[in-house]
Design a protein around this motif. Structure first.
Motif, PDB file in Angstrom:
ATOM      1  N   ALA A  42      15.144 -20.732  -7.270  1.00 34.23           N
ATOM      2  CA  ALA A  42      15.804 -21.557  -8.277  1.00 34.23           C
ATOM      3  C   ALA A  42      15.881 -23.012  -7.829  1.00 34.23           C
ATOM      4  N   ALA A  43      16.179 -23.241  -6.545  1.00 31.61           N
ATOM      5  CA  ALA A  43      16.231 -24.610  -6.021  1.00 31.61           C
ATOM      6  C   ALA A  43      14.857 -25.269  -6.086  1.00 31.61           C
ATOM      7  N   GLY A  44      13.808 -24.502  -5.750  1.00 25.51           N
ATOM      8  CA  GLY A  44      12.457 -25.048  -5.818  1.00 25.51           C
ATOM      9  C   GLY A  44      12.049 -25.392  -7.241  1.00 25.51           C
ATOM     10  N   VAL A  45      12.392 -24.513  -8.195  1.00 22.60           N
ATOM     11  CA  VAL A  45      12.057 -24.773  -9.596  1.00 22.60           C
ATOM     12  C   VAL A  45      12.823 -25.991 -10.114  1.00 22.60           C
ATOM     13  N   THR A  46      14.106 -26.077  -9.772  1.00 26.41           N
ATOM     14  CA  THR A  46      14.905 -27.223 -10.209  1.00 26.41           C
ATOM     15  C   THR A  46      14.359 -28.522  -9.627  1.00 26.41           C
ATOM     16  N   LEU A  47      14.016 -28.498  -8.337  1.00 28.23           N
ATOM     17  CA  LEU A  47      13.432 -29.682  -7.706  1.00 28.23           C
ATOM     18  C   LEU A  47      12.113 -30.055  -8.366  1.00 28.23           C
ATOM     19  N   LEU A  48      11.315 -29.043  -8.724  1.00 30.10           N
ATOM     20  CA  LEU A  48      10.034 -29.307  -9.393  1.00 30.10           C
ATOM     21  C   LEU A  48      10.256 -29.986 -10.737  1.00 30.10           C
ATOM     22  N   PHE A  49      11.247 -29.520 -11.492  1.00 29.64           N
ATOM     23  CA  PHE A  49      11.541 -30.146 -12.783  1.00 29.64           C
ATOM     24  C   PHE A  49      11.925 -31.608 -12.596  1.00 29.64           C
ATOM     25  N   PHE A  50      12.749 -31.895 -11.608  1.00 21.48           N
ATOM     26  CA  PHE A  50      13.158 -33.278 -11.377  1.00 21.48           C
ATOM     27  C   PHE A  50      11.965 -34.140 -10.949  1.00 21.48           C
ATOM     28  N   LEU A  51      11.099 -33.591 -10.108  1.00 20.63           N
ATOM     29  CA  LEU A  51       9.949 -34.362  -9.625  1.00 20.63           C
ATOM     30  C   LEU A  51       8.968 -34.676 -10.753  1.00 20.63           C
ATOM     31  N   VAL A  52       8.650 -33.679 -11.579  1.00 25.07           N
ATOM     32  CA  VAL A  52       7.695 -33.932 -12.664  1.00 25.07           C
ATOM     33  C   VAL A  52       8.291 -34.881 -13.691  1.00 25.07           C
ATOM     34  N   ALA A  53       9.623 -34.868 -13.849  1.00 22.78           N
ATOM     35  CA  ALA A  53      10.262 -35.815 -14.759  1.00 22.78           C
ATOM     36  C   ALA A  53      10.189 -37.235 -14.195  1.00 22.78           C
ATOM     37  N   ILE A  54      10.419 -37.376 -12.900  1.00 22.36           N
ATOM     38  CA  ILE A  54      10.369 -38.694 -12.275  1.00 22.36           C
ATOM     39  C   ILE A  54       8.952 -39.269 -12.335  1.00 22.36           C
ATOM     40  N   ILE A 242      31.536 -27.101 -10.395  1.00 26.06           N
ATOM     41  CA  ILE A 242      31.686 -27.470 -11.806  1.00 26.06           C
ATOM     42  C   ILE A 242      30.563 -28.407 -12.240  1.00 26.06           C
ATOM     43  N   ALA A 243      30.208 -29.374 -11.387  1.00 18.78           N
ATOM     44  CA  ALA A 243      29.159 -30.326 -11.734  1.00 18.78           C
ATOM     45  C   ALA A 243      27.818 -29.630 -11.926  1.00 18.78           C
ATOM     46  N   THR A 244      27.500 -28.666 -11.065  1.00 24.19           N
ATOM     47  CA  THR A 244      26.227 -27.960 -11.181  1.00 24.19           C
ATOM     48  C   THR A 244      26.166 -27.158 -12.471  1.00 24.19           C
ATOM     49  N   ILE A 245      27.228 -26.422 -12.759  1.00 23.61           N
ATOM     50  CA  ILE A 245      27.250 -25.630 -13.992  1.00 23.61           C
ATOM     51  C   ILE A 245      27.279 -26.533 -15.224  1.00 23.61           C
ATOM     52  N   ASN A 246      28.041 -27.620 -15.162  1.00 28.87           N
ATOM     53  CA  ASN A 246      28.129 -28.531 -16.304  1.00 28.87           C
ATOM     54  C   ASN A 246      26.838 -29.288 -16.551  1.00 28.87           C
ATOM     55  N   LEU A 247      25.999 -29.422 -15.533  1.00 29.32           N
ATOM     56  CA  LEU A 247      24.705 -30.062 -15.746  1.00 29.32           C
ATOM     57  C   LEU A 247      23.874 -29.249 -16.738  1.00 29.32           C
ATOM     58  N   ALA A 248      23.873 -27.923 -16.550  1.00 28.42           N
ATOM     59  CA  ALA A 248      23.165 -27.066 -17.500  1.00 28.42           C
ATOM     60  C   ALA A 248      23.804 -27.152 -18.879  1.00 28.42           C
ATOM     61  N   LEU A 249      25.132 -27.148 -18.943  1.00 29.81           N
ATOM     62  CA  LEU A 249      25.819 -27.237 -20.232  1.00 29.81           C
ATOM     63  C   LEU A 249      25.550 -28.576 -20.915  1.00 29.81           C
ATOM     64  N   ALA A 250      25.494 -29.643 -20.133  1.00 31.86           N
ATOM     65  CA  ALA A 250      25.231 -30.963 -20.704  1.00 31.86           C
ATOM     66  C   ALA A 250      23.824 -31.036 -21.287  1.00 31.86           C
ATOM     67  N   LEU A 297      12.739 -25.777 -21.415  1.00 25.86           N
ATOM     68  CA  LEU A 297      14.194 -25.905 -21.474  1.00 25.86           C
ATOM     69  C   LEU A 297      14.870 -24.660 -20.909  1.00 25.86           C
ATOM     70  N   ALA A 298      14.370 -23.479 -21.275  1.00 23.08           N
ATOM     71  CA  ALA A 298      14.957 -22.237 -20.778  1.00 23.08           C
ATOM     72  C   ALA A 298      14.807 -22.118 -19.264  1.00 23.08           C
ATOM     73  N   GLY A 299      13.638 -22.483 -18.737  1.00 29.04           N
ATOM     74  CA  GLY A 299      13.427 -22.423 -17.292  1.00 29.04           C
ATOM     75  C   GLY A 299      14.333 -23.376 -16.542  1.00 29.04           C
ATOM     76  N   LEU A 300      14.531 -24.574 -17.080  1.00 30.32           N
ATOM     77  CA  LEU A 300      15.409 -25.556 -16.439  1.00 30.32           C
ATOM     78  C   LEU A 300      16.848 -25.066 -16.421  1.00 30.32           C
ATOM     79  N   ILE A 301      17.333 -24.581 -17.550  1.00 35.03           N
ATOM     80  CA  ILE A 301      18.716 -24.108 -17.632  1.00 35.03           C
ATOM     81  C   ILE A 301      18.933 -22.907 -16.723  1.00 35.03           C
ATOM     82  N   LEU A 302      17.980 -21.980 -16.705  1.00 34.85           N
ATOM     83  CA  LEU A 302      18.124 -20.781 -15.876  1.00 34.85           C
ATOM     84  C   LEU A 302      18.186 -21.138 -14.395  1.00 34.85           C
TER      85      LEU A 302
END
Length: 320
Positions: A42-54, A242-250, A297-302
């Motif tokens: 999950a950490a690797g996927v999240t990091l990948l999403f941030f990198l491809v966005a940057i 809270i910040a980590t969970i709220n990031l997905a909610l945001a 979107l689903a992969g990022l939230i998960l």
């Protein structure tokens, strides 16, 4: 001889590492992280999403926000692996000739930007109000908590829609893409501050009765210094969860607002806007226009939710 040199070299490098890095490697948090393969993925996927966005501008074949790069002749091209696919459109194109993959990368950047800034704003508001309510107590505490109770009676998405509607009614057509992004950040920030405030208040009520706070008061430190320098660091664990969970909610809130037509415009689409655009072509056969942004979107939230669940358990002393 080589077998003796390797351990010596490894120990030497470990000894030369910065102190904070050695403490991080020896911490219970990092040990828990290494033991959970799902969390590492999950950490690797999240990091990948941030990198491809940057690096979206480097990875994309076109700038989907630039009308000069779009050609209607390339509209509704199916993905590359299908019979009608064309290079370089790996995931096909939409009705405006935008490369779907490029639109996802740029839309991901918008969604993450709104989500991160919304979490920062809501965290700042909630932490400040929670510190104030918990430290001073009395009428100040009662007022802040009653406001929080009133807001909790309304869904966050409804509050965001209300703030968004007020901004549109006040400014009308004067809202451009960047102004709309700022409105979304403001709406999300005002929708999620309550959790921070209630959690920080509870922690402050415990911490302010300890000896180090009494010592700080005794030497004459002002209340803001005591709250920010001494009390706040002892509440960082729950805040991070809270910040980590709220990031997905945001991100979900922004996507919902954009899907309902109250978020980012089609000229600067987020993932929610792309899903709204593609939803109109789903039953016309152009399934890829909505499917791939939805999967992203689903992969990022998960992945973010999995990180939040792990962090909540890892920072819970009762589960250690």
């Amino acid at each position: 001889m080589s077998e003796a040199v390797v351990p010596h070299t490894t120990e030497k490098r470990a000894a030369e590492a910065p102190g904070w890095f050695r403490r991080a490697l020896d911490s219970d948090l990092f040990y828990s992280f290494r033991r959970s393969k799902i969390t590492m993925i999950a950490a690797g996927v999240t990091l990948l999403f941030f990198l491809v966005a940057i690096f979206a501008s480097v990875l994309s074949v076109q700038n989907p926000f630039d009308p000069a790069q779009l050609q209607l002749m390339n509209s509704r091209i199916s993905p590359l692996w299908t019979a009608d696919g064309q290079s370089p459109f790996l995931l096909g194109t939409d009705e405006q000739g935008r490369d779907v993959l490029s639109a996802i990368l740029y839309g991901l950047r918008i969604s993450l930007l709104v989500g991160v800034l919304g979490v920062v704003l809501s965290g700042a508001i909630g932490i400040l109000l929670g510190l104030t309510a918990g430290y001073f107590g009395g009428a100040v505490d009662g007022l802040i908590m009653r406001i929080a109770d009133v807001q909790l009676s309304f869904p966050a998405i409804l509050i965001a829609l209300l703030i968004n509607g007020i901004a549109k009614s006040v400014f009308g057509n004067k809202l451009d893409e960047m102004s709309m992004l700022a409105v979304l950040v403001f709406a999300i920030g005002l929708s999620f501050w309550v959790q921070y405030a209630r959690t920080v208040r509870g922690s402050v009520l415990v911490e302010k009765n300890k000896d180090y706070v009494a010592a700080a008061q005794l030497i004459g430190l002002p209340a803001p210094v005591i709250m920010l320098r001494h009390v706040l660091p002892n509440t960082t664990g729950p805040i991070l969860v809270i910040a980590t969970i709220n990031l997905a909610l945001a991100i979900i809130t922004e996507a919902t607002l954009s899907f309902l037509g109250s978020g980012m415009p089609e000229t600067m689409p987020s993932l929610g806007t792309l899903i709204r655009i593609g939803n109109g072509y789903l039953f016309a056969g152009e399934w890829w226009i909505v499917a791939f942004p939805g999967i992203a979107l689903a992969g990022l939230i998960l992945s973010i939710n999995l990180l939040g669940d792990w962090l909540r358990d890892a920072l819970n002393p009762k589960l250690r």
